[in-house]
Design a protein around this motif. Structure first.
Motif, PDB file in Angstrom:
ATOM      1  N   VAL A  24      42.088  -5.491 -29.326  1.00  0.00           N
ATOM      2  CA  VAL A  24      41.863  -6.933 -29.521  1.00  0.00           C
ATOM      3  C   VAL A  24      42.227  -7.684 -28.240  1.00  0.00           C
ATOM      4  N   ALA A  28      39.556  -9.878 -26.276  1.00  0.00           N
ATOM      5  CA  ALA A  28      39.792 -11.318 -26.108  1.00  0.00           C
ATOM      6  C   ALA A  28      39.367 -11.767 -24.708  1.00  0.00           C
ATOM      7  N   GLY A  30      36.610 -10.590 -23.332  1.00  0.00           N
ATOM      8  CA  GLY A  30      35.143 -10.511 -23.308  1.00  0.00           C
ATOM      9  C   GLY A  30      34.656  -9.243 -23.988  1.00  0.00           C
ATOM     10  N   ILE A  74      34.997  -9.895 -30.331  1.00  0.00           N
ATOM     11  CA  ILE A  74      35.902 -10.521 -31.305  1.00  0.00           C
ATOM     12  C   ILE A  74      35.113 -11.347 -32.312  1.00  0.00           C
ATOM     13  N   PRO A  76      35.965 -14.500 -34.063  1.00  0.00           N
ATOM     14  CA  PRO A  76      37.071 -15.474 -34.048  1.00  0.00           C
ATOM     15  C   PRO A  76      37.401 -16.037 -35.429  1.00  0.00           C
TER      16      PRO A  76
ATOM     17  N   TRP B  85      50.848 -14.550 -31.929  1.00  0.00           N
ATOM     18  CA  TRP B  85      50.072 -13.412 -31.443  1.00  0.00           C
ATOM     19  C   TRP B  85      48.581 -13.664 -31.681  1.00  0.00           C
ATOM     20  N   ARG B  89      45.228 -14.707 -28.782  1.00  0.00           N
ATOM     21  CA  ARG B  89      43.980 -13.929 -28.638  1.00  0.00           C
ATOM     22  C   ARG B  89      42.777 -14.803 -28.950  1.00  0.00           C
ATOM     23  N   LYS B  90      42.931 -15.652 -29.963  1.00  0.00           N
ATOM     24  CA  LYS B  90      41.819 -16.543 -30.323  1.00  0.00           C
ATOM     25  C   LYS B  90      41.536 -17.508 -29.160  1.00  0.00           C
ATOM     26  N   ALA B  92      42.234 -17.044 -25.944  1.00  0.00           N
ATOM     27  CA  ALA B  92      41.651 -16.304 -24.820  1.00  0.00           C
ATOM     28  C   ALA B  92      40.160 -16.086 -25.054  1.00  0.00           C
ATOM     29  N   TRP B  93      39.816 -15.699 -26.285  1.00  0.00           N
ATOM     30  CA  TRP B  93      38.414 -15.461 -26.598  1.00  0.00           C
ATOM     31  C   TRP B  93      37.611 -16.745 -26.468  1.00  0.00           C
ATOM     32  N   ASN B  94      38.158 -17.867 -26.941  1.00  0.00           N
ATOM     33  CA  ASN B  94      37.454 -19.148 -26.853  1.00  0.00           C
ATOM     34  C   ASN B  94      37.242 -19.579 -25.404  1.00  0.00           C
ATOM     35  N   GLN B  96      36.962 -17.594 -22.830  1.00  0.00           N
ATOM     36  CA  GLN B  96      35.937 -16.684 -22.342  1.00  0.00           C
ATOM     37  C   GLN B  96      34.545 -17.157 -22.776  1.00  0.00           C
TER      38      GLN B  96
END
Lengths: 117, 117
Positions: A24, A28, A30, A74, A76, B85, B89-90, B92-94, B96
């Motif tokens: 994960v 996160a 990419g 991911i 989201p 946690w 990650r959410k 970081a993904w957003n 990206q």
């Protein structure tokens, strides 16, 4: 997104493993192929695939296949669902704690409310 | 609070069960004894105790014994650790995803960057 109970079971289970949380972390940053996800791990490819299937069953990641390459990314909404579930319980507990504190402060500040010794 | 990897394993595992999440729901309303926690469940007491031990091992709840009564309450730091946690990650993904979107918009708006057909 409201996750159903069975989805939450699978989502929390998917994150209860350091290898899967590492995946994960990577995702996160990419989307990544199975090969890219396997690269930093000293683990046989079938084990890597098994972990990815658990993450996918938990709704944490999605995958799509283009030609012979399967790419993971991911989801989201699943992370948001977990975050919301935890956040609501924490907020309820904090409200409860604040009420208790307010009650105790009131009791201390008003001597008439104190029980006789 | 930063949870160690092994703590996160146990914390996520503790929440991967509907009975245990139900106990967290109840405890978010305030501390409760084993008897109170068992009351709404059609489950033998040893099973209830086992679930509570898993929640305690995951750091999600704490208990204290006064006389013959053991009382459980939420450990908010564990919930905060899980929330953090997931939230990182959410985020970081957003980030990206936003970068990708900005890149695609730029490509579309600048025809000179388009590959020749």
């Amino acid at each position: 997104m409201m996750l159903q109970s069975v989805d939450l079971d699978r989502a929390f289970h998917a994150l209860a493993d350091p290898t899967r949380r590492g995946m994960v972390d990577r995702l996160a940053q990419g989307p990544a192929s199975v090969k890219e996800l396997a690269a930093p791990l000293s683990m046989a490819l079938p084990s890597v695939m098994k972990h990815l299937r658990v993450l996918e069953a938990g709704g944490i990641v999605l995958s799509e296949k283009a030609g012979r390459v399967r790419t993971y990314h991911i989801e989201p909404a699943a992370l948001a669902g977990i975050e919301e579930w935890v956040s609501r319980r924490k907020a309820a507990w904090n409200r409860q704690f604040d009420r208790l504190e307010a009650y105790l402060t009131e009791e201390t500040e008003d001597p008439q409310q104190e029980p006789e010794k």
